[in-house]
Structure formats: structure tokens, C-alpha cells
Design a protein around this motif. Sequence first.
Motif, short mmCIF file in Angstrom:
data_model
loop_
_atom_site.label_atom_id
_atom_site.label_comp_id
_atom_site.label_asym_id
_atom_site.label_seq_id
_atom_site.Cartn_x
_atom_site.Cartn_y
_atom_site.Cartn_z
N PHE A 88 -20.59 -17.20 7.71
CA PHE A 88 -19.59 -17.50 6.70
C PHE A 88 -18.63 -16.32 6.52
O PHE A 88 -17.40 -16.50 6.53
N PHE A 89 -19.15 -15.13 6.33
CA PHE A 89 -18.26 -13.99 6.11
C PHE A 89 -17.55 -13.58 7.40
O PHE A 89 -16.45 -12.99 7.35
N GLY A 90 -18.11 -13.93 8.55
CA GLY A 90 -17.37 -13.77 9.80
C GLY A 90 -16.15 -14.67 9.81
O GLY A 90 -15.06 -14.27 10.25
N MET A 91 -16.32 -15.89 9.31
CA MET A 91 -15.20 -16.82 9.20
C MET A 91 -14.15 -16.30 8.22
O MET A 91 -12.94 -16.40 8.47
N VAL A 92 -14.58 -15.71 7.13
CA VAL A 92 -13.66 -15.12 6.16
C VAL A 92 -12.82 -14.03 6.82
O VAL A 92 -11.59 -13.96 6.63
N VAL A 93 -13.46 -13.18 7.61
CA VAL A 93 -12.74 -12.09 8.29
C VAL A 93 -11.72 -12.65 9.27
O VAL A 93 -10.57 -12.18 9.33
N LEU A 94 -12.10 -13.65 10.07
CA LEU A 94 -11.17 -14.24 11.03
C LEU A 94 -9.98 -14.87 10.33
O LEU A 94 -8.82 -14.72 10.76
N ALA A 95 -10.24 -15.59 9.24
CA ALA A 95 -9.15 -16.22 8.50
C ALA A 95 -8.22 -15.17 7.90
O ALA A 95 -6.99 -15.32 7.91
N ALA A 96 -8.80 -14.10 7.37
CA ALA A 96 -7.99 -13.04 6.76
C ALA A 96 -7.11 -12.35 7.79
O ALA A 96 -5.92 -12.10 7.55
N LEU A 97 -7.66 -12.05 8.96
CA LEU A 97 -6.89 -11.35 9.99
C LEU A 97 -5.78 -12.24 10.55
O LEU A 97 -4.67 -11.77 10.82
N SER A 98 -6.06 -13.53 10.72
CA SER A 98 -5.03 -14.43 11.25
C SER A 98 -3.85 -14.54 10.29
O SER A 98 -2.72 -14.79 10.72
N SER A 99 -4.09 -14.33 9.01
CA SER A 99 -3.01 -14.34 8.02
C SER A 99 -2.33 -12.98 7.92
O SER A 99 -1.11 -12.89 7.79
N SER A 100 -3.11 -11.91 7.98
CA SER A 100 -2.52 -10.58 7.79
C SER A 100 -1.53 -10.24 8.91
O SER A 100 -0.50 -9.61 8.65
N ILE A 101 -1.83 -10.66 10.15
CA ILE A 101 -0.89 -10.36 11.22
C ILE A 101 0.43 -11.11 11.03
O ILE A 101 1.48 -10.65 11.49
N SER A 102 0.38 -12.25 10.36
CA SER A 102 1.62 -13.00 10.12
C SER A 102 2.46 -12.38 9.01
O SER A 102 3.68 -12.51 9.01
N MET A 103 1.83 -11.70 8.07
CA MET A 103 2.57 -11.13 6.94
C MET A 103 3.43 -9.94 7.34
O MET A 103 4.48 -9.71 6.76
N ILE A 104 2.99 -9.19 8.34
CA ILE A 104 3.73 -8.00 8.75
C ILE A 104 4.78 -8.32 9.82
O ILE A 104 5.71 -7.55 10.03
N GLU A 105 4.66 -9.47 10.48
CA GLU A 105 5.56 -9.81 11.58
C GLU A 105 7.03 -9.90 11.18
O GLU A 105 7.90 -9.43 11.93
N PRO A 106 7.40 -10.50 10.02
CA PRO A 106 8.82 -10.53 9.66
C PRO A 106 9.43 -9.13 9.53
O PRO A 106 10.57 -8.90 9.96
N GLY A 107 8.69 -8.20 8.95
CA GLY A 107 9.19 -6.83 8.82
C GLY A 107 9.36 -6.15 10.16
O GLY A 107 10.35 -5.44 10.40
N ILE A 108 8.40 -6.37 11.06
CA ILE A 108 8.50 -5.79 12.40
C ILE A 108 9.73 -6.35 13.13
O ILE A 108 10.50 -5.61 13.76
N SER A 109 9.92 -7.65 13.04
CA SER A 109 11.07 -8.29 13.67
C SER A 109 12.38 -7.71 13.14
O SER A 109 13.32 -7.47 13.90
N TRP A 110 12.44 -7.47 11.84
CA TRP A 110 13.65 -6.92 11.22
C TRP A 110 13.93 -5.50 11.73
O TRP A 110 15.06 -5.17 12.10
N LEU A 111 12.92 -4.66 11.77
CA LEU A 111 13.12 -3.29 12.25
C LEU A 111 13.49 -3.28 13.74
O LEU A 111 14.31 -2.46 14.17
N GLU A 112 12.88 -4.16 14.50
CA GLU A 112 13.21 -4.25 15.93
C GLU A 112 14.65 -4.67 16.15
O GLU A 112 15.40 -4.03 16.89
N GLN A 113 15.04 -5.75 15.51
CA GLN A 113 16.33 -6.38 15.81
C GLN A 113 17.50 -5.72 15.09
O GLN A 113 18.60 -5.65 15.64
N ASN A 114 17.29 -5.25 13.87
CA ASN A 114 18.40 -4.70 13.10
C ASN A 114 18.52 -3.19 13.17
O ASN A 114 19.61 -2.64 13.03
N TRP A 115 17.41 -2.51 13.39
CA TRP A 115 17.43 -1.06 13.29
C TRP A 115 17.01 -0.35 14.57
O TRP A 115 16.88 0.88 14.59
N GLY A 116 16.79 -1.10 15.62
CA GLY A 116 16.55 -0.51 16.93
C GLY A 116 15.20 0.14 17.12
O GLY A 116 15.02 0.93 18.05
#
Length: 452
Positions: free
Chosen positions: A315-343
Motif C-alpha cells: 500500500f505505501f509503495g503504491m502511495v510513493v509511486l502515485a506521489a512521484l508520478s504527480s511530483s514530476i508533473s508539477m515541476i515540468e511547467p517551470g522547467i519548460s519555461w526556463l528552457e524556452q524563455n530563458w535559455g
Amino acid sequence: MARLKLSHQAWSTQTAFILAAIGSAVGLGNLWKFPYITGENGGGAFVLVYLGCIVLIGLPILIAELTLGRSGQASPPQAMAILAQEAKASKSWVFLGVNGVLGGLFILSFYTVIAGWGLSYFFDSLSGQFIAMDADAAGVNFDALVSSSGQLIFWHSVVMIITVWIVSKGVKSGLEKAINLMMPGLFIILAILLGYATTTGAFSESFHFLFDPDFSKLTWNSVLIALGHAFFTLSLGFGTMMVYGSYIPAQYSIVRAALWIVVADTVIALVAGLVIFSIVFGNNLAAGSGPGLLFQTLPIAFGQMSGGWIFGTLFFGMVVLAALSSSISMIEPGISWLEQNWGYSRQKAAWSLGLATWALGLGTVWSFNWLSDMHWIGQRNFFESLDFLTANVMLPLGGLFTALFVGWVWSQTRRNQEIELSNPMQKIFSITIRWVAPILVALVFVANLIQS
């Protein structure tokens, strides 16, 4: 000087995109929040209202965000700048994208702290710490974790490092590879736990609790909670679906993908509820025990039940997998912005944002111990204030203005070309995105502010 360039990355297959989007939507909200708010608001009647809200709010705004992302082919701020210029609208629409990027990073800063609890509990269960655990021991165990800033910082750091390491590898080598491992793993664990739940003797009680409506227990506040959760569970309002949409090739169907995401997110939440309540009822514990259901009630159940060591670890293994699959999505918009707008290079963007977000997360860590009495917004500590700001202000406004832009500002012809709906469905979508979704999101926004 900002640099302007379009996204050149893309998902390798539509299945990879759908899995990534499902991974973003399926997180602690499904495994932690949904079961306990269902328990607190009467079960089946709440589920019916929630499903209605998913259809009226979640699906149309999800389609809108994905469409804006693919049409703009850029990070959320840049995509909104491009589309606003195309529509001859105000340049201020860029702040819709900025709001999404900042909202995702703010949420990530405390999300990794809570995800760290799940990782800590995974190793606690693996080591047999929950065996024969009673209520007093469960309370002591949880209090010892949250009162120790050292432990919280350690687990917060581990989750953040894993998150940044994954996204620094790029869309195909990082996001896709991680999701292709995490999501099947989550599905398999959930299926195993569901199979166990059917043997507990309380599965029938759990099923009736979730699906037999008792409208006498449904209050106006329950409706607002269902409206809010339907919106937040799909990762709407903080740029994730927009940036994921920017990686969608033109031949993929946005509507088909959105339907898969909504169905999978909802089914996983309901199955998780069946699993959790079967375990809870099977051990004569309370269903409506609030946020402590995951970290205090369930360890008691795992400690008392036969096979609790293996099922608790799964169960807690499932919690960790679910949390990580969401956390990587939360930081992606910021990374895309720094890549595309600020080089920035992707690696520099990932580690820079990761460090900044990790540092902001220290405020959440200390909110549970030595800064717990320091108030920021009203009588809220730092964590509660950041949660209030994102959940009650930034994300609802993000969803509201997304609906308003797609419904009222953007060219209807352009929108219909991108979404590719039949004529009757175009009319239904137009009414929903112009009127129904904005009104309901605005209702949640105002009601939550008044209540708060």
C-alpha cells in the motif's frame, strides 16, 4: 532578455502521453484525500455529486488546457502570450501561464514533504514496524515523524532529488521511462490490494458505503468539497496539462486522451476507496477519520490484520509511486519555461528549480514542529497558508480564466479545429466551457474564500 522558442519535444506515443497525464492526475488526492472526504461526507451520495462535477468541470477544463498547450506549442506563459496575440487579446493573459507555473512549484514544495511521509511509512512497513501496532503506538509513531525536522528534511530531500533526477532526463528519457515503470506498478499493486479487499469480509460494507447514496448526509458544504476535489484531482489550474499538451503531436486526439484520463483517475480513486474502507471496516475502525486515515488509521489496521506486513508495504509503495508520478508533473511547467524563455539547459533548469522548491519546502517542514505557532495568512502556519493560497486562490483562478479564455476570447473556429468534435458535441462543449464550468469554479472560489 527572454528567449522565445517553441517546444521541440514530443511524446513518443499517445499511450505514453495518456499514462503520463494519468500519473499527474493520480496522486495523494486519490489515495489520501478522496477516501477521507468521502468518509466524512456520507459515502455514496457524495460520490454521485463528485462524478457529476467531474463531467461538468473536470473534463471540459482538462480538454481546454490540453488544447491550449498543443496549440501554443510552448510553456504555459509563452503559450498564453502566443495565443493571446493570435486572438488580438490583452497581453495580460500571459499571467494565466505564470500563475500555473508558480502554483505548481508552490504545491510541489509541500507535496514532497507529505510524499516523504509516505516514503518513510513504506520503509517502516517494510521493516515490520507496524506489526501489532495499536492506536497509541500509531499516534506516537506519526507524532515522532512530524515533530522531527531532521527526519522530515531527509525524506523531503529524497523525494525532491528523485523528482528532479527524473525530469532532468527529458520527456522521452526521463518522464516517459519513469511513468512506464511507475504507472503499471501502481496498477498492479492496486489490483493485488483490491483482490485482498474482497477477502476481508468487509468488502460488501465498503461497496455499499461508497455506492449506496444517502442524501440525508449530504450538505451544501459536501457539494462544495466535491466541486473542489473534482477540479483539483485532474491537475487542473497549475500548468501541467498545458505543458503536457504542448508535447502532443497533431495526430493525437485530445478528447480521447482526456476521456481516458478522467475515467482512469476516477476509477483509481474509487478502487482505492474500496481497498481502504474494506481494510478499515474489516478492523472495526472509523471511515471518517480525516487526513489521519492514511498515516494513523491504516497502520493500525495493517498491524492487526493477517498479512499486514506485505499488504501495508504494498500500500505505501503504491502511495510513493502515485506521489512521484504527480511530483514530476508539477515541476515540468517551470522547467519548460526556463528552457524556452530563458535559455536554460534542461539539467540546469531542473536542478535550479528543484533547489529553490526544496528550500521553500523547509517552511512546510518547520510548520509541523518549531514554527507551528507562527501565523502567516490568518491563523494559518506556513504550510496551511501555502495550501490555502494554492488550493483556494491560484488553482481556481487558473481554471476559471482557462475556461474564460477558451470559451470567450479564443477564436471558436480555431478551438473547434484543434479539439475536432462533431457539431452536436461542439455545441455542448461550448455551453459547458463558456457557462457551466466557469460558474461552478467561481462558486467554489467565492464560497471557499467566505468560509475561510
